[in-house]
Motif scaffolding. Structure first.
Motif, PDB file in Angstrom:
ATOM      1  N   GLY A  25       0.817  -1.228   0.000  1.00 52.56           N
ATOM      2  CA  GLY A  25       0.000   0.000   0.000  1.00 52.56           C
ATOM      3  C   GLY A  25       0.848   1.274   0.000  1.00 52.56           C
ATOM      4  O   GLY A  25       0.321   2.373  -0.104  1.00 52.56           O
ATOM      5  N   GLY A  26       2.156   1.137   0.150  1.00 56.41           N
ATOM      6  CA  GLY A  26       3.037   2.299   0.005  1.00 56.41           C
ATOM      7  C   GLY A  26       3.461   2.945   1.312  1.00 56.41           C
ATOM      8  O   GLY A  26       3.975   4.064   1.320  1.00 56.41           O
ATOM      9  N   LYS A  27       3.304   2.234   2.439  1.00 48.23           N
ATOM     10  CA  LYS A  27       3.672   2.819   3.728  1.00 48.23           C
ATOM     11  C   LYS A  27       5.147   3.216   3.788  1.00 48.23           C
ATOM     12  O   LYS A  27       5.530   4.157   4.488  1.00 48.23           O
ATOM     13  CB  LYS A  27       3.348   1.820   4.851  1.00 48.23           C
ATOM     14  N   PHE A  28       5.998   2.502   3.041  1.00 46.34           N
ATOM     15  CA  PHE A  28       7.447   2.821   3.058  1.00 46.34           C
ATOM     16  C   PHE A  28       7.914   3.256   1.670  1.00 46.34           C
ATOM     17  O   PHE A  28       9.020   2.983   1.249  1.00 46.34           O
ATOM     18  CB  PHE A  28       8.247   1.595   3.542  1.00 46.34           C
ATOM     19  N   GLY A  29       7.024   3.927   0.957  1.00 46.39           N
ATOM     20  CA  GLY A  29       7.338   4.330  -0.414  1.00 46.39           C
ATOM     21  C   GLY A  29       6.858   3.255  -1.371  1.00 46.39           C
ATOM     22  O   GLY A  29       6.430   2.173  -0.955  1.00 46.39           O
ATOM     23  N   GLU A  30       6.945   3.544  -2.653  1.00 42.53           N
ATOM     24  CA  GLU A  30       6.439   2.618  -3.658  1.00 42.53           C
ATOM     25  C   GLU A  30       7.106   1.247  -3.499  1.00 42.53           C
ATOM     26  O   GLU A  30       8.328   1.159  -3.374  1.00 42.53           O
ATOM     27  CB  GLU A  30       6.751   3.170  -5.060  1.00 42.53           C
ATOM     28  N   ALA A  31       6.287   0.179  -3.446  1.00 43.74           N
ATOM     29  CA  ALA A  31       6.848  -1.160  -3.220  1.00 43.74           C
ATOM     30  C   ALA A  31       6.540  -2.049  -4.411  1.00 43.74           C
ATOM     31  O   ALA A  31       5.381  -2.304  -4.731  1.00 43.74           O
ATOM     32  CB  ALA A  31       6.260  -1.753  -1.946  1.00 43.74           C
ATOM     33  N   LYS A  32       7.613  -2.537  -5.067  1.00 49.54           N
ATOM     34  CA  LYS A  32       7.416  -3.451  -6.206  1.00 49.54           C
ATOM     35  C   LYS A  32       7.549  -4.905  -5.745  1.00 49.54           C
ATOM     36  O   LYS A  32       7.125  -5.815  -6.413  1.00 49.54           O
ATOM     37  CB  LYS A  32       8.443  -3.166  -7.289  1.00 49.54           C
ATOM     38  N   LYS A  33       8.214  -5.077  -4.593  1.00 47.34           N
ATOM     39  CA  LYS A  33       8.374  -6.439  -4.087  1.00 47.34           C
ATOM     40  C   LYS A  33       8.555  -6.436  -2.569  1.00 47.34           C
ATOM     41  O   LYS A  33       8.917  -5.408  -1.989  1.00 47.34           O
ATOM     42  CB  LYS A  33       9.552  -7.137  -4.768  1.00 47.34           C
ATOM     43  N   ILE A  34       8.284  -7.598  -1.982  1.00 43.74           N
ATOM     44  CA  ILE A  34       8.533  -7.763  -0.550  1.00 43.74           C
ATOM     45  C   ILE A  34       9.358  -9.030  -0.346  1.00 43.74           C
ATOM     46  O   ILE A  34       9.411  -9.890  -1.217  1.00 43.74           O
ATOM     47  CB  ILE A  34       7.235  -7.903   0.283  1.00 43.74           C
ATOM     48  N   LEU A  35       9.952  -9.120   0.839  1.00 42.51           N
ATOM     49  CA  LEU A  35      10.647 -10.344   1.220  1.00 42.51           C
ATOM     50  C   LEU A  35       9.878 -11.011   2.343  1.00 42.51           C
ATOM     51  O   LEU A  35       9.433 -10.323   3.273  1.00 42.51           O
ATOM     52  CB  LEU A  35      12.014  -9.990   1.791  1.00 42.51           C
ATOM     53  N   ILE A  36       9.740 -12.308   2.262  1.00 43.15           N
ATOM     54  CA  ILE A  36       9.194 -13.051   3.400  1.00 43.15           C
ATOM     55  C   ILE A  36      10.305 -14.000   3.854  1.00 43.15           C
ATOM     56  O   ILE A  36      10.890 -14.718   3.035  1.00 43.15           O
ATOM     57  CB  ILE A  36       7.905 -13.805   3.030  1.00 43.15           C
ATOM     58  N   GLU A  37      10.594 -13.931   5.165  1.00 40.76           N
ATOM     59  CA  GLU A  37      11.782 -14.619   5.673  1.00 40.76           C
ATOM     60  C   GLU A  37      11.471 -15.531   6.845  1.00 40.76           C
ATOM     61  O   GLU A  37      10.604 -15.218   7.672  1.00 40.76           O
ATOM     62  CB  GLU A  37      12.739 -13.564   6.240  1.00 40.76           C
ATOM     63  N   GLU A  38      12.238 -16.562   6.948  1.00 37.95           N
ATOM     64  CA  GLU A  38      12.230 -17.436   8.123  1.00 37.95           C
ATOM     65  C   GLU A  38      12.640 -16.598   9.348  1.00 37.95           C
ATOM     66  O   GLU A  38      13.515 -15.742   9.256  1.00 37.95           O
ATOM     67  CB  GLU A  38      13.258 -18.532   7.839  1.00 37.95           C
ATOM     68  N   PHE A  39      12.001 -16.833  10.491  1.00 34.96           N
ATOM     69  CA  PHE A  39      12.349 -16.131  11.734  1.00 34.96           C
ATOM     70  C   PHE A  39      13.535 -16.845  12.382  1.00 34.96           C
ATOM     71  O   PHE A  39      13.491 -18.054  12.623  1.00 34.96           O
ATOM     72  CB  PHE A  39      11.147 -16.134  12.687  1.00 34.96           C
ATOM     73  N   LEU A  40      14.604 -16.089  12.643  1.00 32.89           N
ATOM     74  CA  LEU A  40      15.791 -16.677  13.284  1.00 32.89           C
ATOM     75  C   LEU A  40      15.774 -16.340  14.769  1.00 32.89           C
ATOM     76  O   LEU A  40      15.627 -15.169  15.136  1.00 32.89           O
ATOM     77  CB  LEU A  40      17.066 -16.116  12.662  1.00 32.89           C
ATOM     78  N   LYS A  41      15.950 -17.357  15.607  1.00 30.48           N
ATOM     79  CA  LYS A  41      15.923 -17.114  17.046  1.00 30.48           C
ATOM     80  C   LYS A  41      17.337 -17.244  17.590  1.00 30.48           C
ATOM     81  O   LYS A  41      17.943 -18.308  17.530  1.00 30.48           O
ATOM     82  CB  LYS A  41      15.007 -18.151  17.715  1.00 30.48           C
ATOM     83  N   GLY A  42      17.879 -16.145  18.055  1.00 28.90           N
ATOM     84  CA  GLY A  42      19.234 -16.162  18.595  1.00 28.90           C
ATOM     85  C   GLY A  42      19.500 -14.820  19.239  1.00 28.90           C
ATOM     86  O   GLY A  42      18.569 -14.147  19.662  1.00 28.90           O
ATOM     87  N   GLU A  43      20.779 -14.436  19.308  1.00 26.27           N
ATOM     88  CA  GLU A  43      21.099 -13.129  19.881  1.00 26.27           C
ATOM     89  C   GLU A  43      21.720 -12.252  18.799  1.00 26.27           C
ATOM     90  O   GLU A  43      22.593 -12.692  18.047  1.00 26.27           O
ATOM     91  CB  GLU A  43      22.062 -13.307  21.065  1.00 26.27           C
ATOM     92  N   GLU A  44      21.250 -11.000  18.747  1.00 23.16           N
ATOM     93  CA  GLU A  44      21.748 -10.103  17.712  1.00 23.16           C
ATOM     94  C   GLU A  44      23.077  -9.477  18.097  1.00 23.16           C
ATOM     95  O   GLU A  44      23.388  -9.301  19.269  1.00 23.16           O
ATOM     96  CB  GLU A  44      20.735  -8.988  17.466  1.00 23.16           C
ATOM     97  N   MET A  45      23.836  -9.102  17.069  1.00 23.66           N
ATOM     98  CA  MET A  45      25.128  -8.467  17.269  1.00 23.66           C
ATOM     99  C   MET A  45      25.383  -7.548  16.080  1.00 23.66           C
ATOM    100  O   MET A  45      25.105  -7.926  14.948  1.00 23.66           O
ATOM    101  CB  MET A  45      26.176  -9.574  17.316  1.00 23.66           C
ATOM    102  N   SER A  46      25.880  -6.351  16.356  1.00 19.50           N
ATOM    103  CA  SER A  46      26.278  -5.453  15.262  1.00 19.50           C
ATOM    104  C   SER A  46      27.785  -5.586  15.096  1.00 19.50           C
ATOM    105  O   SER A  46      28.535  -5.374  16.053  1.00 19.50           O
ATOM    106  CB  SER A  46      25.935  -3.998  15.596  1.00 19.50           C
ATOM    107  N   PHE A  47      28.211  -5.934  13.896  1.00 13.66           N
ATOM    108  CA  PHE A  47      29.625  -6.231  13.626  1.00 13.66           C
ATOM    109  C   PHE A  47      30.113  -5.281  12.539  1.00 13.66           C
ATOM    110  O   PHE A  47      29.493  -5.170  11.490  1.00 13.66           O
ATOM    111  CB  PHE A  47      29.733  -7.688  13.157  1.00 13.66           C
TER     112      PHE A  47
END
Ligand code: AMP
Ligand code: GLY
Length: 420
Positions: free
Chosen positions: A171-193
């Motif tokens: 619907g355009g909530k984040f600007g014009e969208a031609k595609k989306i990604l659907i992803e597996e949910f990963l359960k772990g701990e996040e880290m910025s590297f």
């Protein structure tokens, strides 16, 4: 040397403070900067969408090096534009910036080079996405493809939430969208590297743990980041080696095969599961607020490191760090990340007596007639460095209370995974 920093957040104020200490840097311009950068640099209010105006200012003022802080101008090709005019730029070009600008670009790279990441599908219209959801297990992750200031990601617990997410993105909530990604949910701990690269070689540039959710206990909406600490508690040699070998090296090889290179900071957002790293996303810049916690730990002259990158001589520099730990709490405008008010005066900043291991980095602030006003959702970053995360947090909260800005709020539990 005269340097220009593009951006106006806490990250840019931290970059500015580190560069100011460099023996290589004589003057800093911040475009457009904030009330914090205004104390140590010259703020120049230019429109970041107008590359020509930026170029003209840089040329006229003999600025010899430009550091681009935020993702938007990178993804839009500001680095390429300035380099075409023979201006030295620290920050990746437009093709390399697709690592952040397009999630499908990154996912395809992961597929080609076997980089560990969540399983995914790309969908070009709502009905295909919804058909897929009907056959899926939950939770599941639904993402807009382009830049969305950290907000275009939905973690969905059921079919109804998923359908709503798909419809909002298309619907355009984040600007014009031609595609989306659907992803597996990963359960772990996040880290910025983080790594820093000169296009030829790269070096590690620290780790941090961000806190993206707005409320304590990691509850509520995603934000740009409510606080961070560095180093991440998961930092260890074995994991480090895996991240470089399985994620960073193949990514840089992939860019080389696209006949391009990466110059600047590369930020891998990782999920770590049983000491195995998975790539969640790439950013082509320092993190905010991660930058505010990492730079105070840097011992080596920051200006020298950046100049070595510009000259493709990063391999000649030994990057050294202080052993101390650092923690940042972000003071936000009440209502953030949704509606909040701007233009509220912040008093008392002059009376905050900080010692050399304490910093207040400005984010959404501005000056009017020598007074300081709020000018954004994330307003100030309180950073403390010491041998203990606990001490850092106690002191950062003490400083926030001392400021006593009644229009703000903050998370008191930053670092809860490393503080009892
Ligand atoms: P991103 O903008 O891609 O970093 O996503 C924002 C946040 O959503 C991340 O920091 C994670 O907390 C979460 N997230 C994104 N992708 C996944 C995934 N595949 N599995 C679990 N959590 C995710
Ligand atoms: N702190 C998250 C980011 O900079 O994207």
């Amino acid at each position: 040397m005269k340097v220009g920093i593009i951006g106006s957040g806490g990250r840019e104020h931290a970059l500015c403070v580190s560069l100011k200490k460099s023996e290589k840097i004589s003057k800093i311009y911040c475009i457009p900067g904030n009330a914090g950068t205004n104390l140590i640099a010259e703020n120049i209010d230019l429109n970041l969408n107008d590359f020509e105006i930026i170029k003209n200012f840089i040329v006229k003022n003999n600025i010899e090096l430009v550091i681009i802080g935020p993702e938007k101008p990178l993804v839009e090709g500001l680095a390429d534009y300035l380099e075409n005019e023979n201006i030295n730029v620290f920050g990746p070009n437009k093709i390399a910036s697709q690592l952040e600008g397009s999630k499908t670009f990154t996912k395809k790279l992961c597929e080609k080079y076997n980089i560990p990441t969540a399983k995914f599908g790309i969908f070009h219209n709502p009905s295909n996405g919804i058909d897929f959801i009907k056959k899926s297990k939950f939770p599941i992750v639904i993402k807009a493809d382009g830049l969305a200031a950290g907000k275009g990601v939905y973690i969905c617990e059921n079919e109804d939430q998923s359908i709503q997410a798909i419809n909002e993105i298309f619907g355009g909530k984040f600007g014009e969208a031609k595609k989306i990604l659907i992803e597996e949910f990963l359960k772990g701990e996040e880290m910025s590297f983080f790594v820093i690269s000169d296009g030829k070689n790269y070096k590690s540039f620290g780790t941090a743990q961000d806190h993206k959710r707005v409320f304590e206990g990691d509850k509520g909406k995603n934000t740009g980041g409510m606080g961070a600490y560095s180093p991440s508690r998961m930092e260890n040699k074995e994991l480090d080696k895996k991240i470089l070998e399985k994620i960073i090296n193949p990514t840089l090889k992939g860019l080389k095969e696209l006949k391009t290179e990466f110059k600047g900071f590369l930020y891998a957002g990782l999920m770590v599961i049983n000491n195995e790293p998975y790539l969640i996303e790439y950013n082509v810049r320092m993190g905010d607020p991660e930058c505010q916690t990492i730079l105070p730990r840097l011992k080596t002259d920051f200006g020298k490191i950046i100049l070595a990158c510009i000259n493709k001589k990063l391999e000649t520099i030994n990057i050294e760090w202080f052993d101390q730990k650092s923690l940042c709490i972000v003071l936000c405008s009440k209502g953030y990340p949704e509606k909040y008010e701007n233009n509220i005066e912040i008093k008392n900043l002059d009376e905050m007596n900080l010692d050399k291991n304490e910093f207040i980095f400005h984010a959404g602030t501005k000056n009017i007639d020598k007074k300081i006003y709020s000018n954004g959702g994330r307003v100030l970053n309180f950073v403390v460095k010491s041998e203990s995360f606990k001490k850092n947090r106690v002191r950062a909260i003490e400083l926030i209370n001392k400021l006593s800005w009644n229009y703000g709020f903050f998370r008191k539990d930053i670092g809860f995974k490393v503080i009892d």
